[in-house]
Motif scaffolding. Structure first.
Motif, PDB file in Angstrom:
ATOM      1  N   TYR A 197       0.816  -1.220   0.000  1.00 25.01           N
ATOM      2  CA  TYR A 197       0.000   0.000   0.000  1.00 25.01           C
ATOM      3  C   TYR A 197       0.848   1.268   0.000  1.00 25.01           C
ATOM      4  O   TYR A 197       0.473   2.277  -0.600  1.00 25.01           O
ATOM      5  CB  TYR A 197      -0.951   0.023   1.201  1.00 25.01           C
ATOM      6  N   THR A 198       1.989   1.226   0.684  1.00 27.39           N
ATOM      7  CA  THR A 198       2.862   2.403   0.712  1.00 27.39           C
ATOM      8  C   THR A 198       3.330   2.751  -0.688  1.00 27.39           C
ATOM      9  O   THR A 198       3.316   3.926  -1.095  1.00 27.39           O
ATOM     10  CB  THR A 198       4.081   2.155   1.622  1.00 27.39           C
ATOM     11  N   ASP A 199       3.733   1.728  -1.454  1.00 29.04           N
ATOM     12  CA  ASP A 199       4.158   1.969  -2.835  1.00 29.04           C
ATOM     13  C   ASP A 199       2.997   2.452  -3.696  1.00 29.04           C
ATOM     14  O   ASP A 199       3.152   3.366  -4.519  1.00 29.04           O
ATOM     15  CB  ASP A 199       4.744   0.689  -3.444  1.00 29.04           C
ATOM     16  N   LEU A 200       1.826   1.841  -3.508  1.00 29.72           N
ATOM     17  CA  LEU A 200       0.665   2.253  -4.293  1.00 29.72           C
ATOM     18  C   LEU A 200       0.295   3.706  -4.003  1.00 29.72           C
ATOM     19  O   LEU A 200      -0.087   4.453  -4.909  1.00 29.72           O
ATOM     20  CB  LEU A 200      -0.522   1.336  -3.993  1.00 29.72           C
ATOM     21  N   ALA A 201       0.418   4.115  -2.742  1.00 29.77           N
ATOM     22  CA  ALA A 201       0.123   5.501  -2.379  1.00 29.77           C
ATOM     23  C   ALA A 201       1.090   6.472  -3.058  1.00 29.77           C
ATOM     24  O   ALA A 201       0.750   7.629  -3.307  1.00 29.77           O
ATOM     25  CB  ALA A 201       0.184   5.676  -0.864  1.00 29.77           C
ATOM     26  N   LYS A 202       2.294   5.976  -3.375  1.00 28.37           N
ATOM     27  CA  LYS A 202       3.299   6.795  -4.060  1.00 28.37           C
ATOM     28  C   LYS A 202       3.173   6.707  -5.579  1.00 28.37           C
ATOM     29  O   LYS A 202       3.954   7.319  -6.309  1.00 28.37           O
ATOM     30  CB  LYS A 202       4.702   6.344  -3.651  1.00 28.37           C
ATOM     31  N   GLY A 203       2.205   5.897  -6.049  1.00 28.06           N
ATOM     32  CA  GLY A 203       2.005   5.767  -7.485  1.00 28.06           C
ATOM     33  C   GLY A 203       2.763   4.631  -8.122  1.00 28.06           C
ATOM     34  O   GLY A 203       2.816   4.516  -9.348  1.00 28.06           O
ATOM     35  N   ILE A 204       3.359   3.753  -7.312  1.00 28.78           N
ATOM     36  CA  ILE A 204       4.116   2.612  -7.836  1.00 28.78           C
ATOM     37  C   ILE A 204       3.178   1.413  -7.940  1.00 28.78           C
ATOM     38  O   ILE A 204       2.652   0.943  -6.933  1.00 28.78           O
ATOM     39  CB  ILE A 204       5.304   2.265  -6.918  1.00 28.78           C
ATOM     40  N   TYR A 244      -5.017   7.064   1.385  1.00 29.78           N
ATOM     41  CA  TYR A 244      -5.138   8.512   1.555  1.00 29.78           C
ATOM     42  C   TYR A 244      -4.318   8.983   2.751  1.00 29.78           C
ATOM     43  O   TYR A 244      -3.585   9.969   2.675  1.00 29.78           O
ATOM     44  CB  TYR A 244      -6.612   8.883   1.741  1.00 29.78           C
ATOM     45  N   THR A 245      -4.408   8.255   3.865  1.00 26.09           N
ATOM     46  CA  THR A 245      -3.677   8.681   5.060  1.00 26.09           C
ATOM     47  C   THR A 245      -2.174   8.483   4.899  1.00 26.09           C
ATOM     48  O   THR A 245      -1.386   9.178   5.532  1.00 26.09           O
ATOM     49  CB  THR A 245      -4.166   7.924   6.313  1.00 26.09           C
ATOM     50  N   GLN A 246      -1.757   7.550   4.041  1.00 27.35           N
ATOM     51  CA  GLN A 246      -0.329   7.407   3.749  1.00 27.35           C
ATOM     52  C   GLN A 246       0.214   8.703   3.154  1.00 27.35           C
ATOM     53  O   GLN A 246       1.352   9.094   3.400  1.00 27.35           O
ATOM     54  CB  GLN A 246      -0.096   6.264   2.749  1.00 27.35           C
ATOM     55  N   ARG A 247      -0.621   9.381   2.375  1.00 27.83           N
ATOM     56  CA  ARG A 247      -0.183  10.599   1.690  1.00 27.83           C
ATOM     57  C   ARG A 247      -0.199  11.829   2.586  1.00 27.83           C
ATOM     58  O   ARG A 247       0.520  12.791   2.339  1.00 27.83           O
ATOM     59  CB  ARG A 247      -1.085  10.853   0.472  1.00 27.83           C
ATOM     60  N   ILE A 248      -1.046  11.810   3.637  1.00 22.42           N
ATOM     61  CA  ILE A 248      -1.165  13.017   4.462  1.00 22.42           C
ATOM     62  C   ILE A 248      -0.368  12.928   5.748  1.00 22.42           C
ATOM     63  O   ILE A 248      -0.322  13.877   6.516  1.00 22.42           O
ATOM     64  CB  ILE A 248      -2.645  13.315   4.798  1.00 22.42           C
ATOM     65  N   LYS A 249       0.276  11.767   6.013  1.00 19.34           N
ATOM     66  CA  LYS A 249       1.067  11.640   7.235  1.00 19.34           C
ATOM     67  C   LYS A 249       2.228  12.628   7.215  1.00 19.34           C
ATOM     68  O   LYS A 249       2.849  12.838   6.195  1.00 19.34           O
ATOM     69  CB  LYS A 249       1.605  10.207   7.372  1.00 19.34           C
TER      70      LYS A 249
END
Length: 249
Positions: A197-204, A244-249
């Motif tokens: 999920y962390t990679d997906l949140a970054k667009g990977i 979404y929360t991965q991106r706003i942390k």
């Protein structure tokens, strides 16, 4: 003005085997907010502003939720070992489900209206530490099992877990099924997917973990999220809350 507020606080070191995080979510808007929650290998205890609580089980599929307007939630995201050493029970029947106002002596009774999030964290961390220090002795085999699962993000064979924990594969699977309603392999796959999920949140959208190939990666993502990686990457309207929360942390 933002429609939602989200914060996380890591637990004290002595709780790392039992608590993933303490979190705070607030819908500050005048309308209900709708999200999809993805499996993460943990279970949560939520405390609402009126003092009511909700206990979830572990999820192995996407769950859609609706958060009413002007709602504030404080919560504890627990790792599986907490089931045995805090709940002293099983959450098998709560797989992909939840119950309202469970009996939980390990949580300080408080409302989110009268205290700050930092106070909620401090009070409950202290109480959990006290309970664990006076409770039953830790089974080192179980501790080793979860250490291996979390440290590898689920990329580990059950046979290796068995060998390193000195616990038979059959007994480990029996334990997982009885306590969580999942096999060891199913649980490992949840952690494996969650780690992407962390990679997906970054667009990977290409697998960074041990998947055989892209098609295998897509198949596993769809099985747990009912969505393909490209749609998760887009996360239209912030629908997938964890991304979404991965991106706003």
């Amino acid at each position: 003005m933002k429609e939602m507020i989200y914060n996380e606080i890591e637990p004290p070191t002595q709780l790392h085997s039992f608590v993933q995080s303490f979190w705070h979510f607030e819908n500050t808007s005048s309308r209900a907010l709708h999200y999809s929650i993805l499996p993460d290998g943990c279970f949560d205890l939520l405390v609402f502003q009126d003092g009511n609580t909700k206990l979830t089980g572990i999820w192995n599929k996407k769950i859609d939720i609706s958060v009413p307007k002007e709602t504030k939630i404080f919560a504890i995201r627990f790792k599986p070992l907490a089931v045995e050493y805090l709940l002293e029970s099983s959450i098998k029947r709560l797989l992909n489900s939840s119950i309202q106002n469970p009996k939980n002596e390990f949580v300080e009774k408080m409302t989110t209206q009268t205290i700050k999030f930092s106070e909620f964290v401090a009070a409950n961390a202290s109480k959990i530490i006290t309970i664990l220090s006076t409770g039953k002795r830790m089974d080192t085999r179980k501790e080793k099992v979860f250490d291996l699962l979390f440290s590898t993000n689920g990329v580990v064979k059950v046979s290796e877990i068995s060998e390193k924990s000195c616990w038979s594969s059959r007994q480990i699977n029996r334990y997982f099924t009885a306590k969580f309603g999942l096999s060891t392999k199913q649980y490992a796959n949840i952690l494996k997917v969650f780690s992407t999920y962390t990679d997906l949140a970054k667009g990977i959208v290409y697998p960074q973990t041990s998947y055989f190939d892209q098609s295998h990666f897509i198949k596993e993502i769809k099985k747990h999220t009912e969505t393909n990686p490209k749609e998760l990457k887009k996360n239209k309207n912030g629908r997938f809350l964890q991304l979404y929360t991965q991106r706003i942390k």
